[in-house]
Scaffold this active site. Structure first.
Site, PDB file in Angstrom:
ATOM      1  N   ASP A 294       0.607  -1.239   0.025  1.00 49.19           N
ATOM      2  CA  ASP A 294      -0.001  -0.127   0.019  1.00 49.19           C
ATOM      3  C   ASP A 294       0.913   1.378  -0.006  1.00 49.19           C
ATOM      4  OD1 ASP A 294      -1.526  -2.323   0.946  1.00 49.19           O
ATOM      5  OD2 ASP A 294      -2.947  -0.877   1.773  1.00 49.19           O
TER       6      ASP A 294
ATOM      7  N   HIS B 231      -1.227   4.494  -0.550  1.00 48.85           N
ATOM      8  CA  HIS B 231      -2.098   5.303  -0.363  1.00 48.85           C
ATOM      9  C   HIS B 231      -1.707   6.623  -0.501  1.00 48.85           C
ATOM     10  CE1 HIS B 231      -5.417   2.705   1.074  1.00 48.85           C
ATOM     11  NE2 HIS B 231      -4.608   2.065   1.998  1.00 48.85           N
TER      12      HIS B 231
ATOM     13  N   ASP C  41      -4.046  -0.468  -3.494  1.00 51.12           N
ATOM     14  CA  ASP C  41      -4.242   0.674  -2.565  1.00 51.12           C
ATOM     15  C   ASP C  41      -3.347   1.737  -2.770  1.00 51.12           C
ATOM     16  OD1 ASP C  41      -6.554  -0.719  -1.364  1.00 51.12           O
ATOM     17  OD2 ASP C  41      -5.528  -0.584   0.775  1.00 51.12           O
TER      18      ASP C  41
ATOM     19  N   ASP D 159      -6.646   6.743  -2.274  1.00 54.60           N
ATOM     20  CA  ASP D 159      -7.104   7.438  -1.064  1.00 54.60           C
ATOM     21  C   ASP D 159      -6.155   7.367   0.000  1.00 54.60           C
ATOM     22  OD1 ASP D 159      -9.752   6.970  -1.810  1.00 54.60           O
ATOM     23  OD2 ASP D 159     -10.274   4.946  -0.878  1.00 54.60           O
ATOM     24  N   ARG D 160      -6.718   8.258   1.185  1.00 53.13           N
ATOM     25  CA  ARG D 160      -5.739   8.553   2.348  1.00 53.13           C
ATOM     26  C   ARG D 160      -4.735   9.716   2.219  1.00 53.13           C
ATOM     27  NH1 ARG D 160      -8.886   5.946   6.254  1.00 53.13           N
ATOM     28  NH2 ARG D 160      -8.998   3.537   5.826  1.00 53.13           N
TER      29      ARG D 160
ATOM     30  N   ASN E  62      -8.488  -3.127  -2.248  1.00 49.78           N
ATOM     31  CA  ASN E  62      -9.804  -2.920  -2.027  1.00 49.78           C
ATOM     32  C   ASN E  62     -10.109  -1.335  -2.011  1.00 49.78           C
ATOM     33  OD1 ASN E  62      -8.301  -2.682   0.337  1.00 49.78           O
ATOM     34  ND2 ASN E  62     -10.088  -1.958   1.501  1.00 49.78           N
ATOM     35  N   HIS E  63      -8.968  -0.505  -2.023  1.00 47.61           N
ATOM     36  CA  HIS E  63      -9.516   0.899  -2.123  1.00 47.61           C
ATOM     37  C   HIS E  63      -9.441   1.299  -3.728  1.00 47.61           C
ATOM     38  CE1 HIS E  63      -9.661   2.989   1.660  1.00 47.61           C
ATOM     39  NE2 HIS E  63      -9.142   2.053   1.872  1.00 47.61           N
TER      40      HIS E  63
ATOM     41  N   HIS F  28      -3.550  -8.392  -3.232  1.00 49.33           N
ATOM     42  CA  HIS F  28      -3.701  -7.247  -2.294  1.00 49.33           C
ATOM     43  C   HIS F  28      -4.033  -7.976  -0.830  1.00 49.33           C
ATOM     44  CE1 HIS F  28      -4.165  -3.485  -0.720  1.00 49.33           C
ATOM     45  NE2 HIS F  28      -5.232  -3.703  -0.095  1.00 49.33           N
TER      46      HIS F  28
ATOM     47  N   ARG G 160     -12.923  -5.554  10.340  1.00 51.17           N
ATOM     48  CA  ARG G 160     -13.241  -4.812   9.122  1.00 51.17           C
ATOM     49  C   ARG G 160     -14.442  -4.686   8.889  1.00 51.17           C
ATOM     50  NH1 ARG G 160      -8.496  -3.316   6.352  1.00 51.17           N
ATOM     51  NH2 ARG G 160      -6.551  -4.542   6.756  1.00 51.17           N
TER      52      ARG G 160
ATOM     53  N   HIS H 212      -2.254  -4.574   2.400  1.00 47.36           N
ATOM     54  CA  HIS H 212      -3.622  -4.241   3.058  1.00 47.36           C
ATOM     55  C   HIS H 212      -3.562  -3.782   4.535  1.00 47.36           C
ATOM     56  CE1 HIS H 212      -7.953  -4.813   2.966  1.00 47.36           C
ATOM     57  NE2 HIS H 212      -7.822  -5.886   3.741  1.00 47.36           N
TER      58      HIS H 212
END
Length: 273
Positions: free
Chosen positions: A4, A6, A34, A37-38, A66-67, A123, A176, A204
Site C-alpha cells: 500500500d 495510499h 491501494d 485514498d488517504r 480494496n481501495h 492485495h 473490518r 492491505h
C-alpha cells in the site's frame, strides 16, 4: 513488490531513488494495490506508474486493492483529490476514467522466483474456501468489487481484496466488517498445495510489528506495506520485498523523507557522478 502507498508520493519516490527506476529488463515493480485514498498524491502516483508502463512496457505491474473501488474512493479521499486539483468538470472526468481503470486491474499475479519457487501476489487474501489459482482466474474482475459478496465467485473476488490472516485455523470474523473474513494457516496450506505455490505475498494492513513487513503462517504468508508513517501518525516503517531469481526474499525498509530532502539527495548524487 510494493505494498500500500495510499497517495504517499514521497514513499514511491524514495523507493525509486534507493532501488532504481522501473526497467523491464532488470528492475520490475509490482504495486500491490491501494494506491488510492488517504494521502494527497494518489493521482500523481497513478500517472507516474502509467507513464512508466507506456515508456517501458513490462516495467510496472499494478494489482487492484480494496481501495481501487468506486465507493471507497468516494469516501476516503481520491474523488475529492480529483475535484480539488482539477475542478469539478475535469476532476469528475478524471475520476470516471480512474474508475474504469480500477475495473481493469488484475486481482493478483504470479512471480517465478527461480529454483521451482512460485509466489502469488494479491492485495489482501486467499479465498475463504481455500480453492486454487484456477478459482481466481475464473473470476470476472472487470467490475466493481462486490459488497456484500454472494456465495461463489463474488466471495473469491471479495476475499482477494479484503481478507486478513489469523493465527487460528479455519475462517474467522474480521474487525473490518461483517462480510470480511480472516483465514488461518490450514487455509493457506490448502490454497498453496492446490496451486503448486510456495508463498502468498499480500499487503492491505499496517504490520502489527510497526515494521514494513510481517510474516504469518510459518512464513508461508508475507505482508508488505510500503506507506511509511502511514497517514502521518502511525510511525511505521515502509517495506519493499525484493525478489531475485534463485535467491531468498530480501526486505528493504525505509522511512521516507520529504520531497525537499529527496531533491537534495538527487542533486548530491548527480554532482558526485
Amino acid at each position: 513488490v510494493i505494498g500500500d502507498t495510499h497517495g504517499q508520493l514521497e514513499d514511491v519516490l524514495w523507493i525509486f531513488f534507493k532501488l532504481g527506476e522501473p526497467r523491464s529488463e532488470d528492475n520490475v515493480y509490482v504495486f500491490n494495490g491501494d494506491v488510492a485514498d488517504r494521502g494527497k498524491n494518489a493521482i500523481e502516483i497513478f500517472m507516474l506508474l502509467i507513464m512508466y508502463s507506456l515508456a517501458d512496457p513490462g516495467s510496472v505491474f499494478l494489482n487492484r486493492g480494496n481501495h481501487e473501488d468506486s465507493f471507497l474512493t468516494s469516501v476516503y479521499g481520491y474523488r475529492d483529490e480529483c475535484l480539488h486539483k482539477y475542478g469539478r468538470e475535469i476532476g469528475l472526468y478524471l475520476y470516471t476514467l480512474s474508475r474504469e481503470l480500477f475495473n481493469h486491474l488484475a486481482v493478483g499475479c504470479l512471480i517465478d522466483a527461480g529454483v521451482g519457487q512460485r509466489y502469488f501476489v494479491v492485495h489482501a487474501g486467499v479465498p475463504r474456501q481455500g480453492g486454487s489459482l484456477e478459482d481466481i482466474r475464473a473470476v470476472n474482475f472487470r467490475r466493481e468489487i462486490p459488497a456484500p459478496p454472494q456465495a461463489g465467485e463474488d466471495e473469491v473476488f471479495f476475499d482477494c481484496m479484503w481478507a486478513d490472516p489469523q493465527e487460528g485455523k479455519g475462517i474467522g470474523v474480521n474487525v473490518r466488517g461483517p462480510h470480511v473474513t480472516s483465514w488461518g494457516p490450514d487455509v493457506t496450506e490448502k490454497f498453496l498445495a492446490a496451486s503448486s505455490l510456495d508463498l502468498v505475498i499480500r499487503s492491505h494492513a499496517v504490520p502489527t510489528t510497526g515494521r514494513g513487513y510481517e510474516w504469518h503462517h510459518e512464513r508461508r504468508v508475507l505482508t508488505v506495506f510500503s506507506a511509511s508513517n502511514y497517514v502521518g501518525t502511525a510511525g511505521n516503517m515502509g517495506g519493499v520485498a525484493s525478489i531475485r531469481q534463485g535467491e531468498s526474499i530480501e526486505i528493504m525498509e525505509h522511512f521516507a523523507g520529504s520531497r525537499d530532502v529527496l531533491v537534495r539527495l538527487e542533486e548530491h548524487v548527480q554532482h558526485a557522478s
